[in-house]
Scaffold this motif. Structure first.
Motif, mmCIF file in Angstrom:
data_model
loop_
_atom_site.group_PDB
_atom_site.id
_atom_site.type_symbol
_atom_site.label_atom_id
_atom_site.label_comp_id
_atom_site.label_asym_id
_atom_site.label_seq_id
_atom_site.Cartn_x
_atom_site.Cartn_y
_atom_site.Cartn_z
ATOM 1 N N VAL A 197 4.779 -7.772 3.048
ATOM 2 C CA VAL A 197 3.976 -6.575 3.322
ATOM 3 C C VAL A 197 4.853 -5.371 3.000
ATOM 4 N N SER A 198 4.575 -4.737 1.862
ATOM 5 C CA SER A 198 5.378 -3.615 1.381
ATOM 6 C C SER A 198 4.671 -2.313 1.739
ATOM 7 N N THR A 225 0.836 -1.194 0.000
ATOM 8 C CA THR A 225 0.000 0.000 0.000
ATOM 9 C C THR A 225 0.869 1.242 0.000
ATOM 10 N N VAL A 226 0.241 2.346 -0.386
ATOM 11 C CA VAL A 226 0.818 3.682 -0.251
ATOM 12 C C VAL A 226 -0.053 4.404 0.759
ATOM 13 N N LEU A 276 -5.022 -7.003 7.104
ATOM 14 C CA LEU A 276 -5.442 -7.594 5.825
ATOM 15 C C LEU A 276 -4.479 -8.700 5.399
ATOM 16 N N SER A 277 -3.189 -8.515 5.690
ATOM 17 C CA SER A 277 -2.195 -9.539 5.385
ATOM 18 C C SER A 277 -2.446 -10.812 6.191
ATOM 19 N N HIS A 283 8.877 -5.051 3.941
ATOM 20 C CA HIS A 283 9.634 -4.324 2.923
ATOM 21 C C HIS A 283 9.285 -2.842 2.990
ATOM 22 N N VAL A 284 10.301 -1.984 2.897
ATOM 23 C CA VAL A 284 10.069 -0.542 2.779
ATOM 24 C C VAL A 284 10.683 -0.058 1.476
ATOM 25 N N ARG A 285 10.037 0.932 0.863
ATOM 26 C CA ARG A 285 10.444 1.449 -0.445
ATOM 27 C C ARG A 285 10.951 2.883 -0.259
ATOM 28 N N VAL A 286 12.246 3.062 -0.342
ATOM 29 C CA VAL A 286 12.853 4.359 -0.016
ATOM 30 C C VAL A 286 13.554 4.931 -1.245
ATOM 31 N N GLY A 287 13.167 6.138 -1.640
ATOM 32 C CA GLY A 287 13.796 6.798 -2.774
ATOM 33 C C GLY A 287 14.566 8.029 -2.361
ATOM 34 N N THR A 288 13.839 9.091 -2.034
ATOM 35 C CA THR A 288 14.443 10.393 -1.756
ATOM 36 C C THR A 288 15.521 10.343 -0.680
#
Length: 239
Positions: free
Chosen positions: A206-207, A170-171, A192-193, A224-229
């Protein structure tokens, strides 16, 4: 070490420190969490530096940027995650390089992914993107299936040749009941997971969480974590 590689190394170390502290605060082990670096809008040279610095998971959200970058970096030991809204006419290209598609949100997309995965002789991991801001039966502003649609969509992925049901993504919503309440949103995703894993025990990814809210995601139990900046710096212009 080039200036850019040194910059990335320092940023990566700072993010690792944040993840480590968040895991400690949550009573979790660091190895329970996977960092995915979102490299969208950044060049293949940055991806190469990240690989040299030990990154193993990278993410993209636009096929037109991702496809040539993945080709340039095909010699690297990387898992590529596609995290953007995916149109069916881009599926063949995405299946050529993505190991995981995190934005599966409709049966039509499952059908297209399955067809191309079989054609390419690949197995593609799939996360269902959950829209916590979606109205009943609807989709979120940024894509995603409403929570009540998860069961049907999960069954579609699980029964599709060439696909593997990995879990949920999710975002954090910008509107609706969870606006400004990232940890509550991520805790809802964890619930939900748990429900999903009753029927699909292996779908345990679970992202959730990005640069601004990775701590809340870790606290909620994300895998999982999604890191850009926070790793690459302030986003450059597209193109």
């Amino acid at each position: 070490m080039t200036d850019r590689k040194a910059e990335l190394a320092a940023n990566l170390a700072a993010v690792e420190e944040r993840i480590g502290a968040a895991c400690a605060a949550a009573g979790r082990k660091r190895e329970e969490l996977t960092l995915i670096v979102v490299t969208k809008t950044y060049p293949a040279s940055d991806v190469r530096f990240l690989s040299e610095l030990g990154v193993r998971h990278v993410a993209e959200n636009r096929d037109q940027d991702a496809a040539p970058k993945a080709a340039d970096c095909s010699d690297l030991p990387l898992d590529w995650h596609f995290v953007g809204q995916l149109q069916t006419n881009k599926v063949r290209s995405v299946v050529g390089y993505a190991d995981v598609v995190q934005s599966v949100d409709r049966v039509k997309l499952v059908t297209a992914l399955s067809k191309e995965a079989v054609r390419a002789g690949r197995e593609i991991g799939c996360l269902l993107q959950v829209a916590l801001d979606a109205g009943v039966g609807g989709r979120g502003d940024r894509g995603g299936v409403a929570p009540e649609g998860i069961e049907e969509l999960a069954a579609s992925v699980a029964g599709a040749p060439g696909l593997r049901l990995g879990g949920l993504m999710t975002v954090a919503p910008l509107t609706g009941a969870y606006a400004g309440r990232q940890q509550a949103a991520f805790e809802r995703l964890m619930d939900l997971s748990t429900a999903l894993r009753v029927a699909h025990p292996a779908a345990n990814m679970v992202s959730a969480g990005m640069s601004a809210d990775l701590e809340q995601a870790v606290a909620a139990g994300a895998t999982h974590v999604r890191v850009g900046t926070a790793v690459l710096g302030v986003r450059r212009g597209l193109g």
